[in-house]
Design an enzyme around this catalytic site. Structure first.
Site, PDB file in Angstrom:
ATOM      1  N   THR A 199       0.840  -1.193   0.000  1.00 16.78           N
ATOM      2  CA  THR A 199       0.000   0.000   0.000  1.00 16.78           C
ATOM      3  C   THR A 199       0.880   1.249   0.000  1.00 16.78           C
ATOM      4  O   THR A 199       2.000   1.201   0.497  1.00 16.78           O
ATOM      5  CB  THR A 199      -0.849  -0.043   1.295  1.00 16.78           C
ATOM      6  OG1 THR A 199      -1.699  -1.166   1.190  1.00 16.78           O
ATOM      7  CG2 THR A 199      -1.652   1.207   1.536  1.00 16.78           C
ATOM      8  N   ARG A 227     -14.198  -7.283  -0.556  1.00 19.37           N
ATOM      9  CA  ARG A 227     -13.587  -6.964   0.750  1.00 19.37           C
ATOM     10  C   ARG A 227     -13.056  -5.516   0.738  1.00 19.37           C
ATOM     11  O   ARG A 227     -12.460  -5.069  -0.235  1.00 19.37           O
ATOM     12  CB  ARG A 227     -12.438  -7.952   1.022  1.00 19.37           C
ATOM     13  CG  ARG A 227     -11.670  -7.678   2.314  1.00 19.37           C
ATOM     14  CD  ARG A 227     -10.385  -6.924   2.053  1.00 19.37           C
ATOM     15  NE  ARG A 227      -9.536  -6.820   3.243  1.00 19.37           N
ATOM     16  CZ  ARG A 227      -8.460  -6.059   3.328  1.00 19.37           C
ATOM     17  NH1 ARG A 227      -8.085  -5.342   2.287  1.00 19.37           N
ATOM     18  NH2 ARG A 227      -7.742  -6.003   4.425  1.00 19.37           N
ATOM     19  N   VAL A 228     -13.256  -4.829   1.820  1.00 18.66           N
ATOM     20  CA  VAL A 228     -12.694  -3.476   1.945  1.00 18.66           C
ATOM     21  C   VAL A 228     -11.771  -3.454   3.158  1.00 18.66           C
ATOM     22  O   VAL A 228     -12.139  -3.939   4.231  1.00 18.66           O
ATOM     23  CB  VAL A 228     -13.817  -2.419   2.102  1.00 18.66           C
ATOM     24  CG1 VAL A 228     -13.228  -1.043   2.357  1.00 18.66           C
ATOM     25  CG2 VAL A 228     -14.709  -2.393   0.876  1.00 18.66           C
ATOM     26  N   GLY A 229     -10.585  -2.905   2.978  1.00 16.78           N
ATOM     27  CA  GLY A 229      -9.615  -2.854   4.076  1.00 16.78           C
ATOM     28  C   GLY A 229      -9.666  -1.531   4.828  1.00 16.78           C
ATOM     29  O   GLY A 229     -10.654  -0.789   4.755  1.00 16.78           O
ATOM     30  N   ASP A 230      -8.595  -1.240   5.521  1.00 16.17           N
ATOM     31  CA  ASP A 230      -8.547  -0.026   6.346  1.00 16.17           C
ATOM     32  C   ASP A 230      -8.210   1.233   5.540  1.00 16.17           C
ATOM     33  O   ASP A 230      -8.526   2.346   5.962  1.00 16.17           O
ATOM     34  CB  ASP A 230      -7.492  -0.182   7.450  1.00 16.17           C
ATOM     35  CG  ASP A 230      -6.100  -0.387   6.864  1.00 16.17           C
ATOM     36  OD1 ASP A 230      -5.967  -1.177   5.907  1.00 16.17           O
ATOM     37  OD2 ASP A 230      -5.145   0.245   7.342  1.00 16.17           O
ATOM     38  N   THR A 250      -0.500   1.125   7.044  1.00 14.21           N
ATOM     39  CA  THR A 250      -0.358   0.009   6.107  1.00 14.21           C
ATOM     40  C   THR A 250      -0.216  -1.271   6.907  1.00 14.21           C
ATOM     41  O   THR A 250       0.377  -1.274   7.978  1.00 14.21           O
ATOM     42  CB  THR A 250       0.842   0.199   5.156  1.00 14.21           C
ATOM     43  OG1 THR A 250       0.932  -0.962   4.318  1.00 14.21           O
ATOM     44  CG2 THR A 250       2.154   0.402   5.890  1.00 14.21           C
ATOM     45  N   GLY A 251      -0.770  -2.336   6.376  1.00 17.96           N
ATOM     46  CA  GLY A 251      -0.668  -3.608   7.093  1.00 17.96           C
ATOM     47  C   GLY A 251      -1.944  -4.408   6.970  1.00 17.96           C
ATOM     48  O   GLY A 251      -2.743  -4.172   6.056  1.00 17.96           O
ATOM     49  N   GLY A 253      -5.256  -4.945   7.218  1.00 23.54           N
ATOM     50  CA  GLY A 253      -6.284  -3.934   7.394  1.00 23.54           C
ATOM     51  C   GLY A 253      -7.341  -4.219   8.443  1.00 23.54           C
ATOM     52  O   GLY A 253      -7.812  -3.310   9.118  1.00 23.54           O
TER      53      GLY A 253
END
Ligand code: ASP
Length: 332
Positions: A199, A227-230, A250-251, A253
């Site tokens: 990211t 899927r949605v991350g952070d 980043t990481g 999420g």
């Protein structure tokens, strides 16, 4: 009379001089700078070729130069953040825009967000498949819509209506990502290790003391369709507030969402009077404790920076006024 006139003029002149020196002083004392990341993960020197390392270093350096130049010329932190992220989205090296990781269906689904620390305005986009630069759409949503977050088709339609560049979904898929995807399809076991990070994010402080933050990503390799991350979640992947700091995460999420990482760092500073470093370290320790991994970059209103991570490495760097650009990849 003449003496009086001379005294009057001298007083006026000294007032003007004081005024000018005050302005110059405030300009020279106002710190500014940019901090960036290109993702955290199992980035080990042993897995890196000198060529690859040089490519990443050059890309990070170019990104820093782009952001710094805008700030040095008196530009807005928001513009610096957007320009830097756009550059990194266009680079096939990072997991954002071109070169994004693929879902289990073999497509790129992109998420991004941006926030203005001066106004607390924010814009975010999730699950788009045709937007060349999701960070630009996030900013458009912030500035031209009454909303903070838009997803999928609706976000794309809004982007199209407002002149955002669209591309064929194939544009995002690089040879390297496609091969990685094919390999993972065959070896289900690999899937667990497949959380390819990369990211991109940027945080900046400009000469007017305004903070901004932004993040853009393809998410996690082999993520579920939808899927949605952070990264597009304001308060998890991105946060900026002129009273405290600007943060980009980043990481993994899911952990960053559950802990509201970016806002939590700002809140620690606001409510507990923590320094940026202490707040960032403490929140990242919570991520680790919960079982998550990754890192954050942050800059505060006084120009202090922090870049903690709990993975093997994180592509990262900063360029602050009065200093030189600094770039790091591994644990130092
Ligand atoms: N945080 C991103 C996500 O979970 C991935 C990453 O930073 O590598 O979507």
């Amino acid at each position: 009379m003449c003496v009086f006139k001379r005294c009057y003029l001298a007083a006026l002149l000294s007032l003007v001089l004081i005024f000018i020196s005050q302005i110059t002083l405030s300009q020279t004392t106002q710190k500014f700078g940019i901090v960036i990341h290109g993702g955290a993960g199992s980035i080990l020197k042993s897995n890196m070729t000198p060529e690859k390392e040089a490519d990443y270093t050059a890309a990070l350096n170019n990104a820093l130069q782009i952001g710094y130049k805008i700030l040095e010329n008196g530009g807005k932190s928001l513009d610096a953040v957007e320009a830097v992220i756009k550059f990194m989205e266009d680079s096939p090296l990072f997991n954002a825009g071109k070169g994004a990781v693929l879902t289990e269906k073999g497509e790129a689904e992109l998420d991004a967000s941006i926030m203005d620390g001066a106004t607390l305005m924010a814009g975010a986009v999730a699950g788009v498949k045709h937007v060349k630069n999701p960070i630009m759409l996030a900013r458009l949503i912030m500035e031209k819509s009454p909303h903070v977050m838009m997803i999928g088709e609706g976000a794309e339609e809004f982007g199209k209506e407002n002149g955002i560049e669209m591309v064929d979904p194939g544009y995002f898929i690089t040879k390297e990502r496609w091969e990685q995807y094919q390999k993972m399809l065959k070896r289900q076991e690999e899937k667990k290790k497949a959380e390819k990070h990369g990211t991109v994010g940027a945080v900046a402080l400009d000469k007017n003391g305004n903070l901004a933050a932004g993040t853009s990503t393809g998410g996690m390799m082999m993520k579920k369709f939808g899927r949605v991350g952070d990264s597009p979640i304001i308060g998890a992947g991105t946060y900026a507030n002129n009273n405290t700091c600007a943060v980009s995460s980043t990481g993994y999420g899911e952990y960053f969402i559950r802990l509201g990482v970016a806002k939590d760092i700002s809140a620690m500073m606001e409510y507990k009077n923590y320094s940026l470093k202490k707040a960032a370290d403490e929140v990242l320790a919570k991520v680790g404790k919960l079982g998550g991994d990754g890192g954050v970059i942050a800059i505060d209103k006084d120009g202090n920076t922090a870049m903690p991570f709990n993975t093997d490495g994180m592509y990262r760097g900063y360029y602050l006024n009065g200093g030189n650009p600094a770039i790091y990849i591994y644990k130092e």
